[in-house]
Design a protein around this motif. Structure first.
Motif, PDB file in Angstrom:
ATOM      1  N   TYR A 194       0.840  -1.106   0.185  1.00 34.18           N
ATOM      2  CA  TYR A 194       0.051  -0.076   0.003  1.00 34.18           C
ATOM      3  C   TYR A 194       0.933   1.118  -0.160  1.00 34.18           C
ATOM      4  CZ  TYR A 194      -2.902  -3.670   1.720  1.00 34.18           C
ATOM      5  OH  TYR A 194      -3.531  -4.760   1.958  1.00 34.18           O
ATOM      6  N   PHE A 195       0.666   2.137  -0.916  1.00 33.72           N
ATOM      7  CA  PHE A 195       1.255   3.552  -0.770  1.00 33.72           C
ATOM      8  C   PHE A 195       0.386   4.778  -0.524  1.00 33.72           C
ATOM      9  CE2 PHE A 195       3.655   0.167  -3.492  1.00 33.72           C
ATOM     10  CZ  PHE A 195       4.885   0.449  -2.918  1.00 33.72           C
ATOM     11  N   ALA A 196       1.244   5.836  -0.200  1.00 34.82           N
ATOM     12  CA  ALA A 196       0.695   6.986  -0.038  1.00 34.82           C
ATOM     13  C   ALA A 196      -0.658   7.032   0.855  1.00 34.82           C
ATOM     14  CB  ALA A 196       0.295   7.636  -1.448  1.00 34.82           C
ATOM     15  N   TRP A 197      -1.521   7.698   0.693  1.00 39.75           N
ATOM     16  CA  TRP A 197      -2.668   7.858   1.743  1.00 39.75           C
ATOM     17  C   TRP A 197      -3.623   6.628   1.812  1.00 39.75           C
ATOM     18  CZ3 TRP A 197      -7.223   6.536  -0.685  1.00 39.75           C
ATOM     19  CH2 TRP A 197      -7.491   6.818  -1.997  1.00 39.75           C
ATOM     20  N   VAL A 198      -3.454   5.501   0.627  1.00 36.82           N
ATOM     21  CA  VAL A 198      -3.844   4.245   0.711  1.00 36.82           C
ATOM     22  C   VAL A 198      -3.293   3.657   2.214  1.00 36.82           C
ATOM     23  CG1 VAL A 198      -4.400   2.168  -0.228  1.00 36.82           C
ATOM     24  CG2 VAL A 198      -4.677   4.161  -1.491  1.00 36.82           C
ATOM     25  N   LYS A 199      -1.833   3.651   2.056  1.00 39.36           N
ATOM     26  CA  LYS A 199      -1.109   3.146   3.330  1.00 39.36           C
ATOM     27  C   LYS A 199      -1.630   3.529   4.737  1.00 39.36           C
ATOM     28  CE  LYS A 199       3.065   4.515   3.586  1.00 39.36           C
ATOM     29  NZ  LYS A 199       4.516   5.105   3.210  1.00 39.36           N
ATOM     30  N   GLN A 200      -1.755   5.048   4.557  1.00 35.70           N
ATOM     31  CA  GLN A 200      -2.007   5.451   5.853  1.00 35.70           C
ATOM     32  C   GLN A 200      -3.393   5.378   6.320  1.00 35.70           C
ATOM     33  OE1 GLN A 200      -1.364   9.818   5.153  1.00 35.70           O
ATOM     34  NE2 GLN A 200       0.345   9.819   6.321  1.00 35.70           N
ATOM     35  N   GLU A 234       2.525 -10.648  -6.319  1.00 34.25           N
ATOM     36  CA  GLU A 234       2.566  -8.995  -5.485  1.00 34.25           C
ATOM     37  C   GLU A 234       1.533  -8.262  -6.068  1.00 34.25           C
ATOM     38  OE1 GLU A 234       6.620  -7.320  -4.814  1.00 34.25           O
ATOM     39  OE2 GLU A 234       5.861  -5.593  -5.621  1.00 34.25           O
ATOM     40  N   ILE A 235       0.640  -7.578  -5.080  1.00 31.26           N
ATOM     41  CA  ILE A 235      -0.583  -6.619  -5.656  1.00 31.26           C
ATOM     42  C   ILE A 235      -0.115  -5.363  -4.836  1.00 31.26           C
ATOM     43  CG2 ILE A 235      -2.787  -6.318  -5.904  1.00 31.26           C
ATOM     44  CD1 ILE A 235      -3.304  -9.366  -5.886  1.00 31.26           C
ATOM     45  N   ALA A 236      -0.254  -4.174  -5.666  1.00 32.38           N
ATOM     46  CA  ALA A 236      -0.008  -3.037  -4.841  1.00 32.38           C
ATOM     47  C   ALA A 236      -1.169  -2.248  -5.105  1.00 32.38           C
ATOM     48  CB  ALA A 236       1.233  -2.116  -5.454  1.00 32.38           C
ATOM     49  N   PHE A 237      -1.613  -1.436  -4.028  1.00 36.64           N
ATOM     50  CA  PHE A 237      -2.576  -0.510  -4.195  1.00 36.64           C
ATOM     51  C   PHE A 237      -2.110   0.941  -3.687  1.00 36.64           C
ATOM     52  CE2 PHE A 237      -4.777  -4.469  -3.151  1.00 36.64           C
ATOM     53  CZ  PHE A 237      -5.563  -4.610  -4.268  1.00 36.64           C
ATOM     54  N   PHE A 238      -2.484   2.107  -4.582  1.00 35.56           N
ATOM     55  CA  PHE A 238      -2.156   3.253  -4.397  1.00 35.56           C
ATOM     56  C   PHE A 238      -3.199   4.353  -4.959  1.00 35.56           C
ATOM     57  CE2 PHE A 238       0.211   0.865  -7.556  1.00 35.56           C
ATOM     58  CZ  PHE A 238      -0.259   1.448  -8.746  1.00 35.56           C
ATOM     59  N   PRO A 239      -2.914   5.660  -4.638  1.00 35.04           N
ATOM     60  CA  PRO A 239      -3.694   6.612  -5.446  1.00 35.04           C
ATOM     61  C   PRO A 239      -3.165   7.006  -6.790  1.00 35.04           C
ATOM     62  CG  PRO A 239      -2.698   7.746  -3.334  1.00 35.04           C
ATOM     63  CD  PRO A 239      -2.176   6.226  -3.574  1.00 35.04           C
ATOM     64  N   PRO A 240      -4.038   7.847  -7.816  1.00 36.10           N
ATOM     65  CA  PRO A 240      -3.356   8.088  -8.984  1.00 36.10           C
ATOM     66  C   PRO A 240      -1.996   8.849  -8.664  1.00 36.10           C
ATOM     67  CG  PRO A 240      -5.622   8.750  -8.536  1.00 36.10           C
ATOM     68  CD  PRO A 240      -5.191   8.139  -7.589  1.00 36.10           C
ATOM     69  N   VAL A 241      -0.855   8.681  -9.564  1.00 34.92           N
ATOM     70  CA  VAL A 241       0.460   8.959  -9.262  1.00 34.92           C
ATOM     71  C   VAL A 241       0.567  10.444  -9.256  1.00 34.92           C
ATOM     72  CG1 VAL A 241       1.354   6.549  -9.866  1.00 34.92           C
ATOM     73  CG2 VAL A 241       1.103   8.524 -11.566  1.00 34.92           C
ATOM     74  N   THR A 242       1.624  10.958  -8.765  1.00 35.18           N
ATOM     75  CA  THR A 242       1.769  12.477  -8.816  1.00 35.18           C
ATOM     76  C   THR A 242       3.219  12.803  -8.939  1.00 35.18           C
ATOM     77  OG1 THR A 242       1.640  12.682  -6.334  1.00 35.18           O
ATOM     78  CG2 THR A 242      -0.368  12.906  -7.572  1.00 35.18           C
TER      79      THR A 242
END
Lengths: 148, 83
Positions: free
Chosen positions: B5-11, B73-81
């Motif tokens: 999980y990355f960015a606010w998805v991780k939070q 491996e599966i990753a979830f994240f917001p649109p990239v910036t």
């Protein structure tokens, strides 16, 4: 060539390394992106998060695509990660070709695609609060025009 | 299978990565999300608005109907910036 790094880069040094010993390059375009304050002095710092592994693969895919579309003699993408301050370098794209049009277009393509495909996320520290930067619809539009 | 999980998805999810065994009926990314949402409030909050969720399966951009069978491996994240 792809580099993801916390350290700063120097445009002159990178261009010199890329063109060293070569006499075939006729056009060289550099684009660099900087941490921008929103004109009101409120951005104290920025944190660049990325997806290690996929970031490098995605940048390599984007670079490969540019090399298939334009007759490039060299290309370089450097993207920084970690904590950055307003005015700091974030990204550098360099493209070289025999004539200017390919170098200009490929540099523009690399940036448009990097902004919509490469897994980086910006978090701004603004007025003492951290918040994630939203993606811009115009970036999606810019990438869409290349019809990948 | 590893989930990232990355960015606010991780939070919101409250976790950066975990190794899980998915239920046998999970076939695509949307199934993974449905399953995750049953695992707690953090996941429910992270996946409340799917219009701002992007995913990658084995480090390649995917869609909600991308198969996860055989994936590691599966990753979830917001649109990239970036950029």
């Amino acid at each position: 060539m792809i580099r993801v790094q916390a350290e700063d880069f120097d445009i002159g040094t990178e261009v010199a390394a890329l063109t060293k010993g070569r006499t075939d390059i006729g056009a060289l375009v550099t684009f660099s992106g900087l941490v921008r304050d929103a004109n009101d002095g409120t951005v104290a710092s920025m944190e660049l998060e990325h997806y290690p592994g996929m970031t490098e693969k995605e940048l390599a895919r984007i670079e490969q695509e540019a090399n298939e579309r334009w007759p490039l003699q060299a290309s370089l993408i450097i993207h920084r990660v970690g904590k950055l301050m307003p005015g700091d370098n974030i990204v550098l794209v360099v493209t070289a070709s025999p004539h200017r049009q390919a170098a200009f277009e490929a540099a523009s393509f690399l940036m448009d695609y990097l902004k919509t495909r490469a897994p980086f996320w910006k978090r701004e520290d603004k007025n003492g609060e951290a918040h994630w930067v939203d993606a811009r619809e115009s970036d999606g539009d810019a990438a869409a025009k290349w019809d990948l | 299978m590893r989930l990232l999980y990355f960015a606010w998805v991780k939070q919101k999810a409250g976790i950066s990565q975990e190794d899980v065994t998915l239920p046998g009926e999970v076939r695509d990314v949307s199934d993974v999300i449905s399953w995750l949402k049953t695992r707690g409030e953090g996941y429910e909050a992270a996946f409340a608005d799917l219009s701002v969720i992007r995913c990658a399966v084995d480090q390649e951009h995917g869609d909600f109907d991308t198969s996860v069978q055989g994936a590691t491996e599966i990753a979830f994240f917001p649109p990239v910036t970036g950029g």
